[in-house]
Design a protein around this motif. Structure first.
Motif, PDB file in Angstrom:
ATOM      1  N   TYR A 154       0.825  -1.209   0.000  1.00 26.02           N
ATOM      2  CA  TYR A 154       0.000   0.000   0.000  1.00 26.02           C
ATOM      3  C   TYR A 154       0.861   1.261   0.000  1.00 26.02           C
ATOM      4  N   PHE A 155       2.023   1.241   0.650  1.00 24.67           N
ATOM      5  CA  PHE A 155       2.821   2.441   0.850  1.00 24.67           C
ATOM      6  C   PHE A 155       3.737   2.767  -0.327  1.00 24.67           C
ATOM      7  N   ALA A 156       3.766   1.928  -1.350  1.00 25.17           N
ATOM      8  CA  ALA A 156       4.633   2.150  -2.501  1.00 25.17           C
ATOM      9  C   ALA A 156       3.879   2.839  -3.628  1.00 25.17           C
ATOM     10  N   LEU A 157       4.548   3.749  -4.304  1.00 30.61           N
ATOM     11  CA  LEU A 157       4.018   4.308  -5.545  1.00 30.61           C
ATOM     12  C   LEU A 157       4.043   3.206  -6.593  1.00 30.61           C
ATOM     13  N   THR A 158       2.868   2.830  -7.101  1.00 30.40           N
ATOM     14  CA  THR A 158       2.761   1.610  -7.912  1.00 30.40           C
ATOM     15  C   THR A 158       1.895   1.842  -9.139  1.00 30.40           C
ATOM     16  N   ARG A 159       2.388   1.369 -10.267  1.00 31.92           N
ATOM     17  CA  ARG A 159       1.646   1.426 -11.526  1.00 31.92           C
ATOM     18  C   ARG A 159       0.842   0.135 -11.673  1.00 31.92           C
ATOM     19  N   TYR A 160      -0.436   0.264 -12.051  1.00 33.31           N
ATOM     20  CA  TYR A 160      -1.247  -0.931 -12.258  1.00 33.31           C
ATOM     21  C   TYR A 160      -2.294  -0.660 -13.333  1.00 33.31           C
ATOM     22  N   SER A 161      -2.810  -1.715 -13.938  1.00 33.91           N
ATOM     23  CA  SER A 161      -3.774  -1.595 -15.030  1.00 33.91           C
ATOM     24  C   SER A 161      -5.009  -2.425 -14.736  1.00 33.91           C
ATOM     25  N   GLU A 162      -6.159  -1.984 -15.263  1.00 31.61           N
ATOM     26  CA  GLU A 162      -7.414  -2.698 -15.090  1.00 31.61           C
ATOM     27  C   GLU A 162      -8.213  -2.670 -16.390  1.00 31.61           C
ATOM     28  N   ASP A 163      -9.031  -3.709 -16.573  1.00 27.59           N
ATOM     29  CA  ASP A 163      -9.860  -3.840 -17.770  1.00 27.59           C
ATOM     30  C   ASP A 163     -11.244  -3.243 -17.524  1.00 27.59           C
ATOM     31  N   TYR A 164     -11.773  -2.566 -18.532  1.00 29.05           N
ATOM     32  CA  TYR A 164     -13.103  -1.969 -18.449  1.00 29.05           C
ATOM     33  C   TYR A 164     -13.864  -2.230 -19.738  1.00 29.05           C
ATOM     34  N   ASP A 165     -15.164  -2.078 -19.628  1.00 24.79           N
ATOM     35  CA  ASP A 165     -16.028  -2.136 -20.803  1.00 24.79           C
ATOM     36  C   ASP A 165     -16.792  -0.823 -20.882  1.00 24.79           C
ATOM     37  N   PHE A 166     -16.563  -0.057 -21.926  1.00 26.28           N
ATOM     38  CA  PHE A 166     -17.258   1.208 -22.130  1.00 26.28           C
ATOM     39  C   PHE A 166     -18.161   1.088 -23.351  1.00 26.28           C
ATOM     40  N   ASP A 167     -19.449   1.011 -23.086  1.00 20.90           N
ATOM     41  CA  ASP A 167     -20.437   0.954 -24.161  1.00 20.90           C
ATOM     42  C   ASP A 167     -20.107  -0.172 -25.145  1.00 20.90           C
ATOM     43  N   GLY A 168     -19.695  -1.332 -24.590  1.00 19.46           N
ATOM     44  CA  GLY A 168     -19.398  -2.493 -25.411  1.00 19.46           C
ATOM     45  C   GLY A 168     -17.981  -2.562 -25.938  1.00 19.46           C
ATOM     46  N   GLN A 169     -17.146  -1.563 -25.636  1.00 17.71           N
ATOM     47  CA  GLN A 169     -15.769  -1.563 -26.109  1.00 17.71           C
ATOM     48  C   GLN A 169     -14.838  -1.886 -24.946  1.00 17.71           C
ATOM     49  N   SER A 170     -14.005  -2.926 -25.098  1.00 14.60           N
ATOM     50  CA  SER A 170     -13.076  -3.331 -24.048  1.00 14.60           C
ATOM     51  C   SER A 170     -11.841  -2.436 -24.058  1.00 14.60           C
ATOM     52  N   VAL A 171     -11.449  -1.976 -22.869  1.00 10.50           N
ATOM     53  CA  VAL A 171     -10.379  -0.992 -22.744  1.00 10.50           C
ATOM     54  C   VAL A 171      -9.525  -1.340 -21.531  1.00 10.50           C
ATOM     55  N   VAL A 172      -8.231  -1.116 -21.616  1.00 10.52           N
ATOM     56  CA  VAL A 172      -7.322  -1.252 -20.480  1.00 10.52           C
ATOM     57  C   VAL A 172      -6.880   0.149 -20.061  1.00 10.52           C
ATOM     58  N   LEU A 173      -7.111   0.496 -18.796  1.00  5.79           N
ATOM     59  CA  LEU A 173      -6.665   1.780 -18.249  1.00  5.79           C
ATOM     60  C   LEU A 173      -5.555   1.535 -17.232  1.00  5.79           C
ATOM     61  N   THR A 174      -4.575   2.424 -17.221  1.00 11.60           N
ATOM     62  CA  THR A 174      -3.425   2.300 -16.335  1.00 11.60           C
ATOM     63  C   THR A 174      -3.375   3.482 -15.381  1.00 11.60           C
ATOM     64  N   TYR A 175      -3.179   3.179 -14.090  1.00 13.30           N
ATOM     65  CA  TYR A 175      -3.197   4.189 -13.037  1.00 13.30           C
ATOM     66  C   TYR A 175      -1.916   4.116 -12.214  1.00 13.30           C
ATOM     67  N   TRP A 176      -1.754   5.138 -11.353  1.00 10.99           N
ATOM     68  CA  TRP A 176      -0.698   5.146 -10.357  1.00 10.99           C
ATOM     69  C   TRP A 176      -1.321   5.220  -8.974  1.00 10.99           C
ATOM     70  N   HIS A 177      -1.085   4.204  -8.170  1.00  7.34           N
ATOM     71  CA  HIS A 177      -1.520   4.234  -6.772  1.00  7.34           C
ATOM     72  C   HIS A 177      -0.461   4.922  -5.926  1.00  7.34           C
ATOM     73  N   ARG A 178      -0.904   5.783  -5.012  1.00  3.71           N
ATOM     74  CA  ARG A 178      -0.025   6.337  -3.989  1.00  3.71           C
ATOM     75  C   ARG A 178      -0.793   6.390  -2.685  1.00  3.71           C
ATOM     76  N   PRO A 179      -0.123   6.186  -1.555  1.00  5.94           N
ATOM     77  CA  PRO A 179      -0.822   6.178  -0.273  1.00  5.94           C
ATOM     78  C   PRO A 179      -1.312   7.578   0.084  1.00  5.94           C
ATOM     79  N   LEU A 180      -2.223   7.623   1.053  1.00  2.23           N
ATOM     80  CA  LEU A 180      -2.848   8.891   1.412  1.00  2.23           C
ATOM     81  C   LEU A 180      -1.829   9.932   1.831  1.00  2.23           C
TER      82      LEU A 180
END
Length: 232
Positions: A154-180
């Motif tokens: 939790y305490f590390a700055l971390t890059r991660y990706s997740e799959d989504y479906d937007f109006d029938g189109q599959s998409v991978v979005l990538t984020y950066w997690h950082r602790p509070l």
């Protein structure tokens, strides 16, 4: 994933954004509530997407300028806001073309979690705000990350990706997690003071079929975290 990658699925994302739980009935209503009475205020929408928040602020009397890194999103925003709208393509990760002290408020809804480095973007948003102006923003709630990824740090700055479906189109979005603490430290380093932190329930008019099952009596659930910051 760069924000400009939204070009490839801009219209599908915009269609989902208009009516889904997380944007239409959670993030956007809370951003507007936190903004309050905006009549006559000069507002910059940083990362405007297809323009629904900018449109709502303008309808409430704000003088709105908006930008996004995705040219396709800016075109959709122009369709929504009209040919005379003050819109441009710009990257929050680079210096902005606006002068110092140009805005009373900046809104940045669900933008910063795409960026690894917040120091430059926050410094630019502080620069274009009048002293005492507000930065109103939302990000993915950092408490979600250790729930979804219990083996992660939790305490590390971390890059991660997740799959989504937007109006029938599959998409991978990538984020950066950082602790509070890293989030709030970045705000302070950029010259902001935290005025408000919000963990709201969905909007009262949310259709029941959109709500997750088993909500507690409060009606709230972990989703996004909202801040109102004041420019020192």
């Amino acid at each position: 994933m760069a924000t400009s990658d939204y070009d490839s699925f801009a219209r599908a994302y915009a269609a989902a954004n208009e009516s889904n739980l997380f944007n239409a009935y959670y993030a956007r209503p809370e951003m507007l509530r936190l903004a309050g009475d905006v009549a006559g205020r000069r507002i910059l929408d940083a990362g405007c997407g297809s323009g629904p928040l900018a449109a709502a602020l303008r309808d409430r009397g704000a003088v709105v300028t908006a930008f996004d890194a995705s040219a396709a999103m800016v075109e959709l925003a122009r369709e929504k806001l009209g040919p005379d709208a003050d819109l441009c393509v710009a990257d929050l990760g680079a210096p902005l073309s606006f002068p110092d002290d140009a805005f009373d408020d900046v809104v940045a809804s669900l933008v910063l979690h795409y960026l690894e480095d917040w120091s430059g973007p926050l410094a630019e948003l502080r620069r274009v705000l009048e002293p005492g102006g507000r930065l109103i923003l939302s990000v993915i709630h950092p408490g979600i990350y250790p729930i979804v990824y219990p083996e992660a740090d939790y305490f590390a700055l971390t890059r991660y990706s997740e799959d989504y479906d937007f109006d029938g189109q599959s998409v991978v979005l990538t984020y950066w997690h950082r602790p509070l603490h890293a989030i709030t430290d970045a705000f302070s380093a950029a010259g902001f003071r935290i005025a408000t932190i919000s963990e709201p329930p969905p909007a009262p008019d949310t259709p029941a079929e959109l709500l997750p099952p088993g909500l507690p009596e409060s009606g709230s659930f972990l989703c996004f975290l909202f801040f109102v910051l004041e420019a020192a």
